[in-house]
Write a protein that holds these residues in place. Structure first.
Motif, mmCIF file in Angstrom:
data_model
loop_
_atom_site.group_PDB
_atom_site.id
_atom_site.type_symbol
_atom_site.label_atom_id
_atom_site.label_comp_id
_atom_site.label_asym_id
_atom_site.label_seq_id
_atom_site.Cartn_x
_atom_site.Cartn_y
_atom_site.Cartn_z
ATOM 1 N N LYS A 332 0.760 -1.312 0.060
ATOM 2 C CA LYS A 332 -0.049 -0.087 -0.038
ATOM 3 C C LYS A 332 0.869 1.225 -0.085
ATOM 4 O O LYS A 332 0.683 2.207 -0.894
ATOM 5 C CB LYS A 332 -0.793 -0.001 1.108
ATOM 6 N N LYS A 333 1.890 1.237 0.730
ATOM 7 C CA LYS A 333 2.978 2.383 1.177
ATOM 8 C C LYS A 333 3.483 2.634 -0.357
ATOM 9 O O LYS A 333 3.700 3.991 -0.729
ATOM 10 C CB LYS A 333 3.850 2.147 2.015
ATOM 11 N N LEU A 334 3.733 1.858 -1.172
ATOM 12 C CA LEU A 334 4.811 1.946 -2.183
ATOM 13 C C LEU A 334 3.947 1.825 -3.473
ATOM 14 O O LEU A 334 4.235 1.960 -4.692
ATOM 15 C CB LEU A 334 5.744 1.067 -2.470
ATOM 16 N N GLY A 335 2.542 1.493 -3.397
ATOM 17 C CA GLY A 335 1.679 1.775 -4.846
ATOM 18 C C GLY A 335 1.648 0.337 -5.438
ATOM 19 O O GLY A 335 1.641 0.793 -6.771
ATOM 20 N N GLN A 336 2.086 -0.507 -4.987
ATOM 21 C CA GLN A 336 2.288 -1.909 -5.753
ATOM 22 C C GLN A 336 1.234 -2.959 -5.044
ATOM 23 O O GLN A 336 0.808 -2.788 -4.152
ATOM 24 C CB GLN A 336 3.765 -2.572 -5.613
ATOM 25 N N ARG A 337 1.156 -3.963 -5.966
ATOM 26 C CA ARG A 337 0.372 -5.034 -5.286
ATOM 27 C C ARG A 337 0.930 -5.790 -4.324
ATOM 28 O O ARG A 337 2.125 -6.304 -4.441
ATOM 29 C CB ARG A 337 -0.380 -5.830 -6.639
ATOM 30 N N PRO A 338 0.079 -6.383 -3.467
ATOM 31 C CA PRO A 338 0.692 -7.289 -2.378
ATOM 32 C C PRO A 338 1.054 -8.553 -3.076
ATOM 33 O O PRO A 338 0.388 -8.907 -4.130
ATOM 34 C CB PRO A 338 -0.530 -7.681 -1.517
ATOM 35 N N THR A 339 2.223 -9.085 -2.851
ATOM 36 C CA THR A 339 2.839 -10.298 -3.540
ATOM 37 C C THR A 339 2.842 -11.700 -2.845
ATOM 38 O O THR A 339 3.170 -12.585 -3.348
ATOM 39 C CB THR A 339 4.249 -9.871 -3.872
ATOM 40 N N GLY A 340 2.200 -11.712 -1.493
ATOM 41 C CA GLY A 340 2.272 -12.842 -0.864
ATOM 42 C C GLY A 340 3.511 -13.385 -0.396
ATOM 43 O O GLY A 340 3.902 -14.362 -0.259
ATOM 44 N N ASN A 341 4.434 -12.335 0.236
ATOM 45 C CA ASN A 341 5.739 -12.514 0.968
ATOM 46 C C ASN A 341 5.650 -12.171 2.256
ATOM 47 O O ASN A 341 6.753 -12.064 2.960
ATOM 48 C CB ASN A 341 6.724 -11.579 -0.094
ATOM 49 N N ALA A 342 4.446 -12.020 3.055
ATOM 50 C CA ALA A 342 4.625 -11.942 4.144
ATOM 51 C C ALA A 342 4.780 -13.346 5.001
ATOM 52 O O ALA A 342 3.557 -14.083 4.947
ATOM 53 C CB ALA A 342 3.297 -11.192 5.070
ATOM 54 N N ARG A 343 5.856 -13.776 5.425
ATOM 55 C CA ARG A 343 6.033 -15.193 6.161
ATOM 56 C C ARG A 343 6.463 -15.235 7.489
ATOM 57 O O ARG A 343 7.279 -14.290 7.677
ATOM 58 C CB ARG A 343 6.813 -15.924 5.106
ATOM 59 N N ALA A 344 6.277 -16.080 8.316
ATOM 60 C CA ALA A 344 6.640 -16.008 9.528
ATOM 61 C C ALA A 344 7.166 -17.488 9.755
ATOM 62 O O ALA A 344 6.791 -18.539 9.168
ATOM 63 C CB ALA A 344 5.637 -16.175 10.813
ATOM 64 N N VAL A 345 8.566 -17.680 10.442
ATOM 65 C CA VAL A 345 9.028 -18.992 10.484
ATOM 66 C C VAL A 345 8.216 -19.934 11.328
ATOM 67 O O VAL A 345 8.367 -21.159 10.954
ATOM 68 C CB VAL A 345 10.545 -18.833 10.937
ATOM 69 N N ASN A 346 7.638 -19.672 12.569
ATOM 70 C CA ASN A 346 6.595 -20.457 12.988
ATOM 71 C C ASN A 346 5.636 -19.401 13.968
ATOM 72 O O ASN A 346 5.693 -18.271 13.760
ATOM 73 C CB ASN A 346 7.270 -21.529 13.949
ATOM 74 N N PHE A 347 4.594 -20.142 14.741
ATOM 75 C CA PHE A 347 3.936 -19.259 15.216
ATOM 76 C C PHE A 347 4.244 -18.679 16.360
ATOM 77 O O PHE A 347 3.517 -17.626 17.192
ATOM 78 C CB PHE A 347 2.832 -20.162 16.029
ATOM 79 N N THR A 348 5.616 -18.245 16.868
ATOM 80 C CA THR A 348 6.109 -17.451 17.780
ATOM 81 C C THR A 348 6.680 -16.182 17.033
ATOM 82 O O THR A 348 7.140 -15.315 17.620
ATOM 83 C CB THR A 348 7.109 -18.364 18.573
ATOM 84 N N PHE A 349 6.504 -16.118 15.787
ATOM 85 C CA PHE A 349 7.089 -14.768 15.066
ATOM 86 C C PHE A 349 5.784 -14.310 14.335
ATOM 87 O O PHE A 349 5.037 -14.883 13.827
ATOM 88 C CB PHE A 349 8.021 -15.290 14.259
ATOM 89 N N PRO A 350 5.987 -13.077 14.315
ATOM 90 C CA PRO A 350 4.934 -12.322 13.270
ATOM 91 C C PRO A 350 5.586 -12.526 11.813
ATOM 92 O O PRO A 350 6.508 -12.677 11.598
ATOM 93 C CB PRO A 350 5.104 -10.757 13.615
ATOM 94 N N PRO A 351 4.594 -12.198 10.756
ATOM 95 C CA PRO A 351 4.719 -12.252 9.418
ATOM 96 C C PRO A 351 5.610 -11.111 8.992
ATOM 97 O O PRO A 351 5.352 -10.081 9.292
ATOM 98 C CB PRO A 351 3.649 -12.494 8.537
ATOM 99 N N ILE A 352 6.754 -11.244 8.266
ATOM 100 C CA ILE A 352 7.641 -10.152 7.869
ATOM 101 C C ILE A 352 7.733 -10.570 6.256
ATOM 102 O O ILE A 352 7.796 -11.545 5.827
ATOM 103 C CB ILE A 352 8.982 -9.957 8.748
ATOM 104 N N VAL A 353 8.476 -9.603 5.516
ATOM 105 C CA VAL A 353 8.322 -9.710 4.340
ATOM 106 C C VAL A 353 9.629 -10.658 4.063
ATOM 107 O O VAL A 353 10.955 -10.520 4.410
ATOM 108 C CB VAL A 353 8.855 -8.399 3.487
ATOM 109 N N ARG A 354 9.339 -11.903 3.276
ATOM 110 C CA ARG A 354 10.484 -13.062 3.043
ATOM 111 C C ARG A 354 10.245 -13.589 1.667
ATOM 112 O O ARG A 354 9.166 -13.133 1.110
ATOM 113 C CB ARG A 354 10.105 -14.077 4.163
ATOM 114 N N MET A 355 11.188 -14.184 1.139
ATOM 115 C CA MET A 355 11.085 -14.881 -0.083
ATOM 116 C C MET A 355 10.339 -15.990 -0.009
ATOM 117 O O MET A 355 10.302 -16.584 0.955
ATOM 118 C CB MET A 355 12.490 -14.855 -0.770
#
Lengths: 474, 471
Positions: A332-355
């Motif tokens: 949203k900030k950069l005016g591009q489409r969400p790409t499906g790259n918000a990932r968390a390594v396991n349930f103890t972490f929030p999703p962050i931008v990952r490949m």
């Protein structure tokens, strides 16, 4: 389970959150390790818990618990909301995003899994490892140690959010590895390795060239070759970079810089460079959670941990920067489409931008033509992994390789590091071969923000690149 | 079932975990009277805040779970599960037993779990860490950022993070081990990029402690000053052997990626550590003495018991340059025919797992303490004739090195040229390559400027001859 998560969404919204995501995972992990004739613990792990992100005024608060009942979910929501509210008042840069329609819970692509690991008992899997270790032993010389590893991770991942999306899917990654350590006449240790992994059923490990016998033989032959290998000369050379190592280059040295959480803060040198030429026409880099696994290998990530469906994102197209990798807020900030790259390594972490799967697109050279193009330089193969810093400088290790001179492979070389700055390097990609290969696995993975090891896929063709710094004996 | 772990406090954590471990062990005795059973129960509560260019993210939660090992003769099963409720922990025992029964492979080296040998001391802990809240960590990070920004207008990218945590673990086994330990700490970091034109230079600083609240003052400024001082870097324009001076942080990564891995029981027993047959040999100069100290009160690696219930202690690794000892858990100690050294870990080390109970029992260092030399970095620099490279911060790629070969190659990004006793100017990133083990023999000096790092190394500046430098 979905009802408990929905109860959490309601509670978060009642408290005043603009948006709430509730995740649940119930995963099984198994690890088998044999070293020579010794089996270490055969490990079976159950990972189950909930993760809650509350968004207030474009700022996130995150909490988690190793339980899944509605009361625990509601309690975690309360904590996440309080943190989001406290953070929102201190935040100078906020990343709000819009609500959207619920997404379809049906993945756009699903790889065919012949024999799921849950359909085979542990004895079958210990046999896989033993077959690899014993074949390696038959073929290896001056052996110090042979190690075989098998790992599997599978189970349910659930995401429910304020859009009304309710997604449930079955994550799967398996891997078989064998490593031979040998000792040279002068007492140095050398190694040969082979591994194969990704979103595969066990049927893939009964097929050439990744059945245990072939993998054991290959690892032994590589260790044997290393017994005679020479140190790589140090200095700047033209290199032929093998598929797996090209994947590390795509992932480590460029992929991380294209992650938009580094871009919105200005931390990435790719900030503000969309549309600019950064590389040659041979450099095209793609990230996709839905690669054709049957044909090329890789990891299946049909949804990210915010519930965004996976897509194919061309990050760099024929040298020109086209797109970043996003979560919903950075998109949203950069005016591009969400790409499906918000990932968390396991349930103890929030999703962050990952490949997800990050790879260079193939070109039109054969391997022979690529070697001719190198002329004199280094053919660098396989890897221990690598590392990148915020300015684009990187280092990664090739496990083995060959010295090329006068357009011919001359002799094998020992492990060697490759380093440089990716923004320089992309301008020196001179060609790509036709063969696309993707690699993933259970062991190892990507690390970022304390979240490791996240399974990812990476790969590409072989690339000819000029001006790489090879660290070795000067 | 409702998870009761939210009721656990720092005061009660040992007793609560011991009770769960003991109960699961009793369960194991009843369902598998002929088996050896071990139960490990872990709980850690943490709170983190990061401010990155104005974006604030906050996180909290409790990592809680258990692992069980069950041995039927030499057939061993391992199972772990998230959650510390009685039912979940008992299910670990059941699952581990099922694994041990269902596979027909053995570990011929296995002679049993850890024997009871008492308990060491917990590390120090400042109770004020328990009182910290999200607001405190946000304020800390804001202070660090403000200070860094004041240093120079070229300080463009600033982030800071704070974390506070406490917890404990308990171990019980059918040989009579029944013990628990507590831990805790707090950390503040500062991560800076200075930018001028297309040139970007980064630096990192932090403070971490368990016996006090972290010291924030000066942290942001130090990182910012370092990052700015790296701008305007010149090319070294040299390929060849050169003296390299490693400041305490990079020196600690050298120790952590070489000796901290090669003196561990596993590569020693398996014969892939080049040091495995060198006990009693001179492997470094006389001035090098290293003790792995599992009982230093202020170190993050200090626990009363290790991860299989053996008391932690200090162990001499190198004395006056001579290799004196290796580090073991009970499994590798028996294989090497020595006593355990209290070095069992579960997912420890610099890249330790966020979920330690999921990781099997391995061997790890507790705190490698390198004896200080006779002078600090400044005096070492002034004593150097000719040219040398001074390395700060984290070298890129140092942990991507195979313990068996010891061949390493790094890229140092925070580098300065030393010439005739003076730091001349910053230089562009250089590649440094060599062999860890040969490096020990080529060690010229260890500094007195020791710094205790939270990845469990205390060391001062290290100076090496003989590495290849490309820049």
């Amino acid at each position: 389970m979905i009802e408990a998560l929905e109860r959490g969404i309601e509670e978060g919204e009642r408290l005043g959150a603009d948006f709430v995501e509730a995740r649940f995972e119930d995963l099984t992990l198994r690890t088998l390790e044999r070293t020579d004739d010794t089996w270490r613990d055969i490990q079976v792990k159950s990972r189950r818990g909930v993760a809650i992100t509350c968004y207030v005024d474009g700022t996130a608060g995150f909490s988690f618990a190793a339980s899944s009942d509605a009361a625990t979910v509601v309690e975690a929501v309360g904590r996440a909301y309080k943190m989001a509210r406290a953070s929102a008042s201190a935040a100078m840069l906020k990343l709000p995003f819009d609500r959207d329609e619920p997404v379809s819970p049906t993945p756009s692509y699903r790889p065919k899994i012949g024999v799921h690991p849950r359909e085979r008992d542990l004895t079958y899997k210990t046999e896989l490892v033993s077959r690899a270790v014993e074949t390696a032993r038959e073929h290896a010389k001056n052996v110090r140690n042979i190690r075989g590893l098998y790992g599997e991770l599978y189970g349910d991942k659930v995401v429910v959010n304020s859009d009304g999306s309710k997604i449930q899917w079955d994550f799967l990654v398996t891997e078989l590895r064998v490593r031979v350590t040998s000792r040279t006449g002068s007492g140095d240790m050398v190694a040969g390795m082979e591994g194969f992994g990704g979103t595969f059923g066990l049927d893939r490990y009964e097929t050439e060239p990744y059945n245990p016998e072939s993998m054991g033989k290959v690892a032994a032959e590589r260790a044997n070759e290393q017994l005679e290998a020479r140190p790589c000369p140090a200095g700047k050379f033209r290199g032929l970079i093998e598929n797996r190592l090209v994947g590390v280059l795509a992932h480590e040295s460029f992929g991380h810089l294209s992650e938009a959480d580094f871009v919105v803060t200005g931390g990435s040198p790719l900030t503000g460079k969309v549309g600019e030429r950064l590389g040659t026409e041979h450099a095209t880099i793609i990230d996709s959670g839905i690669v054709d696994i049957e044909s090329y290998g890789g990891l299946w990530v049909p949804f990210d941990d915010q519930g965004t469906p996976a897509s194919e994102t061309v990050v760099l197209e024929r040298g020109v920067l086209k797109h970043y990798l996003h979560n919903r807020g950075t998109a949203k900030k950069l005016g591009q489409r969400p790409t499906g790259n918000a990932r968390a390594v396991n349930f103890t972490f929030p999703p962050i931008v990952r490949m997800t799967n990050t790879y260079f697109a193939p070109g039109d050279l054969t391997e022979e033509e690529a070697i001719e193009l190198v002329g004199t330089g280094v053919y660098a193969i396989q890897t221990f992994g690598g590392q990148v810093q915020g300015d684009g400088s990187f280092l990664f290790k090739a496990l083995r390789g060959y010295w090329i001179e006068d357009r011919e492979i001359k002799y094998p070389i020992r492990e060697v590091s490759l380093s440089g700055n990716v923004l320089d390097l992309l301008g020196k990609v001179e060609g790509a071969t036709r063969d696309l290969r993707l690699y993933s696995g259970y062991f190892g993975g990507c690390g970022k923000g304390g979240q490791a090891p996240l399974p990812v896929g990476l790969g590409g063709p072989k690339l000819v690149i000029d001006g790489i710094t090879f660290g070795g004996k000067s | 079932m409702m998870d009761s772990s939210h009721r656990i406090t720092f005061d009660s954590v040992s007793d609560e975990l011991l009770a769960v471990a003991d109960s699961a062990l009793s369960h194991g005795r009843s369902v598998a009277p002929d088996a050896e059973v071990e139960v490990f129960v872990y709980f850690s509560k943490s709170m983190e805040v990061e401010i990155d260019q104005g974006i604030v993210t906050a996180k909290d939660g409790a990592v809680a779970g258990a692992a069980a090992r069950v041995a039927l003769g030499k057939r061993i099963g391992f199972a772990s599960a998230s959650g510390v409720s009685d039912d979940r922990v008992k299910s670990c025992v059941d699952n581990a037993l099922e694994v041990a029964k269902s596979v027909n492979v053995e570990d011929p080296r296995f002679e049993g779990f850890c024997d009871p040998a008492g308990q060491g001391r917990d590390g120090a802990f400042d109770d004020r860490i328990l009182e910290l809240g999200t607001d405190d960590l946000i304020r800390w990070a804001q202070e660090v950022i403000e200070e860094a920004k004041k240093v120079d207008e070229r300080v463009k990218i600033v982030s800071s993070s704070g974390e506070a945590w406490w917890g404990g673990y308990a171990v019980a086994n059918t040989r009579g081990v029944l013990g628990a330990t507590r831990f805790g700490g707090n950390v503040i970091t500062s991560n800076i990029q200075a930018i001028e034109g297309e040139e970007r230079r980064g630096s990192f600083e932090f403070d971490a402690a368990r016996d006090r609240l972290v010291e924030r003052e000066g942290l942001g400024a130090r990182a910012a000053e370092r990052a700015v001082s790296l701008l305007g870097a010149k090319k070294l324009d040299y390929t060849g052997e050169m003296k390299t001076v490693w400041a305490p942080i990079p020196a600690s990564t050298y120790i952590a990626s070489s000796l901290s891995r090669s003196v561990l029981g596993k590569p020693v027993v398996e014969g892939i550590s080049p040091l495995c047959d060198r006990l009693g040999d001179k492997i470094a100069p006389d001035f090098l003495t290293i003790v792995d100290d599992g009982q230093s009160p202020k170190s993050m690696g200090t626990y009363a018991i290790d991860a299989e219930g053996h008391p932690q202690r200090d162990n001499v690794v190198i004395k006056d340059g001579v290799l004196k000892g290796f580090l073991f858990n009970s499994y590798y100690a028996r294989a090497f025919d020595v006593d355990p050294t209290g070095n069992a870990v579960r997912g420890g080390g610099l890249f330790g797992s966020a979920i330690p109970y999921e990781v099997g029992v391995e061997v790890g260092t507790k705190h490698m303490d390198v004896a200080p030399g006779r002078r600090p970095l400044e005096d070492i620099v002034s004593s150097i004739g000719g040219r040398a490279v001074l390395i700060h911060d984290f070298p890129l790629g140092i942990f991507h090195t195979d313990v068996a070969t010891g061949e390493f190659s790094i890229v140092a990004n925070s580098v300065f040229l030393i010439e005739d006793g003076e730091i001349k100017h910053s230089i562009q990133p250089v590649s440094v390559a060599g062999n860890f083990y040969k490096g020990l023999t080529d060690l010229v000096e260890a500094g007195s400027d020791v710094r205790s790092l939270p990845w469990n190394v205390t060391v001062g500046t290290l100076v090496f001859d003989g590495f290849s430098v490309v820049g």
